[in-house]
Scaffold this active site. Structure first.
Site, mmCIF file in Angstrom:
data_model
loop_
_atom_site.group_PDB
_atom_site.id
_atom_site.type_symbol
_atom_site.label_atom_id
_atom_site.label_comp_id
_atom_site.label_asym_id
_atom_site.label_seq_id
_atom_site.Cartn_x
_atom_site.Cartn_y
_atom_site.Cartn_z
ATOM 1 N N GLU A 403 0.895 -1.428 0.042
ATOM 2 C CA GLU A 403 0.043 0.075 -0.003
ATOM 3 C C GLU A 403 0.954 1.082 0.034
ATOM 4 O O GLU A 403 1.790 1.399 0.536
ATOM 5 C CB GLU A 403 -0.813 0.238 1.296
ATOM 6 C CG GLU A 403 -2.105 -0.728 1.227
ATOM 7 C CD GLU A 403 -3.112 -0.551 2.609
ATOM 8 O OE1 GLU A 403 -2.968 0.362 3.115
ATOM 9 O OE2 GLU A 403 -3.491 -1.777 2.959
HETATM 10 C C1 PNW Z 1 -4.061 1.718 6.005
HETATM 11 N N1 PNW Z 1 -0.339 5.630 9.596
HETATM 12 O O1 PNW Z 1 -4.079 2.294 7.201
HETATM 13 C C2 PNW Z 1 -5.050 0.673 5.732
HETATM 14 O O2 PNW Z 1 -4.378 -0.340 5.479
HETATM 15 C C3 PNW Z 1 -6.164 1.164 4.645
HETATM 16 O O3 PNW Z 1 -7.264 0.036 4.812
HETATM 17 C C4 PNW Z 1 -6.305 2.365 4.763
HETATM 18 O O4 PNW Z 1 -7.344 2.850 4.126
HETATM 19 C C5 PNW Z 1 -5.266 3.338 4.400
HETATM 20 O O5 PNW Z 1 -4.170 2.751 5.050
HETATM 21 C C6 PNW Z 1 -5.174 4.742 4.736
HETATM 22 O O6 PNW Z 1 -5.435 5.246 5.793
HETATM 23 C C7 PNW Z 1 -3.271 3.217 7.940
HETATM 24 O O7 PNW Z 1 -0.403 5.878 10.904
HETATM 25 C C8 PNW Z 1 -3.343 3.461 9.131
HETATM 26 O O8 PNW Z 1 0.361 6.207 8.939
HETATM 27 C C9 PNW Z 1 -2.492 4.233 9.771
HETATM 28 C C10 PNW Z 1 -1.265 4.717 9.054
HETATM 29 C C11 PNW Z 1 -1.220 4.371 7.840
HETATM 30 C C12 PNW Z 1 -2.138 3.665 7.200
#
Ligand code: PNW
Length: 500
Positions: A403
């Site tokens: 991702e």
């Molecule tokens: C990810 N951070 O979550 C998830 O895998 C996805 O489902 C989500 O939609 C996407 O990133 C965007 O938020 C995250 O703290 C949660 O940097 C926290 C963080 C990054 C990604």
């Protein structure tokens, strides 16, 4: 250098990613029961605007058209997750109708020449299991292996790439300790217990899937590719010459990166982490044999990366220095804001820091641009992260960026199109960073942009749009954004270079 000129290895995978609870909808159709996110979204104040995953982008009913869109974009792989609450609702039986949906999806993908990349857990635990303690209950790890088996029995004849967990940090500390994510608990011990039990669930599932694969003759060159996806960030000391900031960055790195990485790749929790969190019972949860399971060999490590964390051990001058309007959940910057500022929709629950044992750390802002999530844009951080992983963990399996992407406040132009130049540049510059890391010798074999479609962004509801394809939430009409068109052109250019 243009992106196409980087030394992309032959077979490099260009893909895009989604997750079941964020896109499927059909939350109570054909045997699906509540996941913890369905339940959590009904708690007043838990999700922005009272949004729920009930309908989402209705992928459940648009699946063939969505796969056709992927083909149009030229995706080589599609990373999706299966919903545990759809496959084993209430954990009592296997729901064949739910499995049939994923079976049709896999057939549709293979028919379009798109590699299915399946994630078993992207945060949507059946609510029935939460009521038995969820991930704080060790038994949930064993139930996870049973669920993995049910999915494998249905799809193992066609799916070769299996990810156990997506970002266990977000489904442990941010779910059971700071409570921004479902189930919304606010207990340091619970978050650490969830982390350990998810590790154990990973190990048990790897063991189970290997056995099932071997029984099907999937060994040697035809063996499945099994792995896990972690969200890894670089904890940058705000002042690298200040020992207080260096120590704060060490703590964040231990808790947010190494706690998840090292049991998997080294078979042990970091000693400094165990010391940092000694009051909260992590070491006492580990039973003989657990870490042998957790560190069973895997074939790839998925890396989700969005931003670095700039860390200090000193108090900030003013809370407003690091809180951005509207931030209340969904990422480090937002979590920080949540524990220091009033949430957009106040709840009566007390706030809790997710930084167990390191609650004093602060995150001073740097002179960088930010996405709509309030996250810093700093592509070189991704290159540095990958180079560090390769240097510090020589036994690491091949890496995939599972991702990377950005939320921006898109507007539909008069021509009906979405000229999302900022997202286009975010993606371009981060792909460039991956290319540079490969040139530096790091074994990265694929990149998945987050996300294919605008979708349910967890506690932010439908407020934050990450898609390279816009979704009109009233009509469910999909429109490829400029960033999606640019990604499609890149894939075409690179494919020609790498494969001819
Ligand atoms: C990810 N951070 O979550 C998830 O895998 C996805 O489902 C989500 O939609 C996407 O990133 C965007 O938020 C995250 O703290 C949660 O940097 C926290 C963080 C990054 C990604």
């Amino acid at each position: 250098m243009t992106l196409a000129e980087h030394p992309w290895p032959a077979g490099f995978i260009w893909g895009s990613a989604t997750a079941a609870a964020q896109i499927e909808g059909a939350a109570h159709e054909e045997g699906k029961e509540d996941s913890i996110w369905d339940h959590f979204a009904r708690i007043p104040g838990a999700v922005a605007n009272g949004d729920t995953p009930e309908v989402a982008v209705d992928h459940y009913h648009h699946m063939p058209a969505d796969v056709a869109l992927m083909k149009e974009l030229g995706l080589g792989s599609y990373r999706f997750s299966t919903s545990w609450a759809r496959v084993k609702p209430g954990d009592r039986f296997v729901n064949q109708k739910g499995l049939a949906f994923y079976s049709r999806l896999v057939d549709e993908l293979l028919g379009a020449d798109i590699l299915p990349w399946l994630t078993l857990y992207h945060w949507d635990l059946p609510q029935a299991l939460e009521e038995r303690g969820g991930w704080t209950n060790r038994d949930t790890a064993y139930r996870f292996a049973d669920y993995a088996e049910a999915v494998y029995e249905a799809l193992g004849d066609r799916v070769t790439h299996w990810t156990t967990f997506n970002e266990p940090l977000c489904s442990s500390l941010i779910a059971y300790t700071s409570g921004e994510h479902a189930p919304g608990l606010r207990d340091p011990r619970a978050g650490l217990a969830a982390a350990h039990h998810q590790h154990l669930g990973h190990g048990l599932a790897v063991e189970r899937l290997r056995d099932l694969g071997a029984a099907r003759g999937k060994t040697g060159a035809s063996a499945d590719q099994l792995g896990i996806t972690l969200n890894l960030t670089t904890a940058v000391p705000n002042d690298p010459t200040d020992p207080v900031d260096v120590e704060a960055a060490r703590r964040i790195d231990a808790l947010w990166n190494r706690m998840y990485l090292e049991p998997i790749v080294l078979g042990a929790y970091p000693a400094d982490l165990l010391q940092d969190v000694r009051e909260y019972g992590l070491a006492e949860l580990v039973q003989p044999g657990d870490l042998d399971l957790v560190s069973l060999p895997i074939d790839f490590l998925g890396v989700n990366h969005y931003h670095d964390d700039n860390v200090s051990g000193h108090p900030l001058l003013a809370a407003s220095d690091h809180t951005r309007a509207g931030d209340h959940t969904g990422g480090t910057a937002a979590v920080i804001a949540a524990v220091t500022a009033e949430p957009a929709e106040p709840t009566s629950r007390p706030k809790r820091s997710p930084f167990v044992g390191s609650e004093y750390v602060t995150f001073p802002p740097r002179e960088l641009t930010h996405t709509a999530m309030g996250w810093e844009v700093n592509p070189v951080g991704l290159q540095q992260l990958l180079v560090r992983l390769a240097a510090e963990y020589p036994g690491l399996p091949p890496l995939y960026i599972t991702e990377n992407g950005a939320a921006y406040d898109d507007e539909v132009s008069a021509d009906g199109l979405i000229h999302d130049g900022e997202r286009t540049e975010y993606i371009r510059s981060h792909i460039d960073a991956v290319g540079r890391a490969i040139a530096d010798g790091v074994d990265v074999r694929g990149y998945f942009v987050w996300s294919l479609l605008d979708n349910f962004e967890w506690a932010w509801g439908y407020d934050k749009r990450f898609g390279i394809v816009r979704v009109d939430y009233k009509t469910q009409v999909r429109t490829v954004k400029d960033s999606g068109l640019a990604y499609a052109r890149l894939i075409e250019a690179v494919r020609d270079r790498a494969y001819t």
